[in-house]
Design an enzyme around this catalytic site. Sequence first.
Site, PDB file in Angstrom:
ATOM      1  CB  SER A  35      -5.940   0.248   1.878  1.00  0.00           C
ATOM      2  OG  SER A  35      -4.911   0.935   1.787  1.00  0.00           O
ATOM      3  CG  HIS A  59       0.573   5.330   2.385  1.00  0.00           C
ATOM      4  ND1 HIS A  59      -0.337   5.386   3.356  1.00  0.00           N
ATOM      5  CD2 HIS A  59       0.302   4.023   1.854  1.00  0.00           C
ATOM      6  CE1 HIS A  59      -1.044   4.530   3.616  1.00  0.00           C
ATOM      7  NE2 HIS A  59      -0.538   3.357   2.574  1.00  0.00           N
ATOM      8  CG  MET A  67       0.705   3.096  -3.937  1.00  0.00           C
ATOM      9  SD  MET A  67      -0.550   4.512  -4.028  1.00  0.00           S
ATOM     10  CE  MET A  67      -1.233   4.103  -5.608  1.00  0.00           C
ATOM     11  CB  SER A  68       2.285   0.473   1.711  1.00  0.00           C
ATOM     12  OG  SER A  68       1.698  -0.704   1.548  1.00  0.00           O
ATOM     13  CG  HIS A 124      -8.626   5.475  -1.751  1.00  0.00           C
ATOM     14  ND1 HIS A 124      -7.914   4.601  -1.272  1.00  0.00           N
ATOM     15  CD2 HIS A 124      -9.251   5.943  -0.787  1.00  0.00           C
ATOM     16  CE1 HIS A 124      -7.461   4.761  -0.192  1.00  0.00           C
ATOM     17  NE2 HIS A 124      -8.541   5.443   0.407  1.00  0.00           N
TER      18      HIS A 124
HETATM   19 CL1  6GU Z   1      -3.573  -0.711  -9.185  1.00  0.00          CL
HETATM   20  N1  6GU Z   1      -1.708   0.353  -7.978  1.00  0.00           N
HETATM   21  C1  6GU Z   1      -0.935   0.766  -6.940  1.00  0.00           C
HETATM   22  N2  6GU Z   1       0.109   1.302  -7.027  1.00  0.00           N
HETATM   23  N3  6GU Z   1      -1.408   0.414  -5.746  1.00  0.00           N
HETATM   24  C2  6GU Z   1      -2.737  -0.159  -5.626  1.00  0.00           C
HETATM   25  C3  6GU Z   1      -3.254  -0.333  -6.885  1.00  0.00           C
HETATM   26  C4  6GU Z   1      -2.978  -0.313  -7.833  1.00  0.00           C
HETATM   27  N4  6GU Z   1      -4.658  -1.181  -6.535  1.00  0.00           N
HETATM   28  C5  6GU Z   1      -4.508  -0.904  -4.792  1.00  0.00           C
HETATM   29  N5  6GU Z   1      -3.303  -0.553  -4.464  1.00  0.00           N
END
Ligand code: 6GU
Length: 291
Positions: A35, A92, A225-226, A263
Amino acid sequence: SLDGNHCTYELVQSVAQFLLDRVSIRPKIGIICGSGMDGTTGCLADALTNSTSFPYETIPYFPTPTVPGHMGRLVFGYLGDVPVMCMQGRFHYYEGYPLWKCAMPVRVMKLVGVTHLLASNAAGGLNDNYNVGDIMIIKDHINLLGFAGNNPLMGPNDERFGPRFPAINRAYDAPVRRMAKQVASEMGINDITHEGVYSVVGGPSFETIAEIRMLAALGVDAVGMSTVHEVITARHCGITSFAFSLITNKSVTDYESYEEPNHEEVIDMGKQREPVLKEFITRLVKKIEAD
Ligand code: 6GU
């Protein structure tokens, strides 16, 4: 097709062959741009020379990404003098794809001839010593999705990829991590570079305060998340893995706080740090190639 409960060796072979028929470059290093590092402007993939790119929708059997801010193409080219293949945009779990499908491009890399995976991601920082914009070299992970009974290697196993019950300790290659720390020293960014434990949640919702506190108590330094499903799949098929997180925000641990992760801050920090990360990866790729 990709409709079953796993991806077959033959399907992956046909995707790899599709690519090999269309490019002459034979990369040993595969890169996954996370990201903020995969955007339409200034992405690492744009720095590749003599490049050939394949939008995901033009590659047979490839999933297609659904998140704004995430591009979707596979780029072959040279980073410095080193041939690489680069995923600009990844898949994802929260997009609705099963983990094996999210990780399928890693197997394609394997059959294209890749020996080393470099994955990046954006993550929330839990460790008090981490600041927004810092880099965390991942030394290990906690696969929360795996604990909950979801793993990219579930389903029938094909021994041509790897064993039924693969070891996942030593998934984050120590020699490559050492090289990365050398690179950080050479770049003068030791003060913003850490090494820590990454944990994966399914998303797309961010964590509650209780969840963040739980993860911190478990020894997690950053959450995202990845990456974990990609590294497991890489380790399974014998690809040496390296991964790092860009800390894009500090996780909220305080019930009095009005801060919320979002995001936009994730994408913005990725853009801001993009030149540094590009140099970090370029130098690391060069070291791996020379090794
Ligand atoms: Cl705070 N949590 C998660 N799960 N993914 C993220 C994040 C937080 N910040 C960037 N990606």
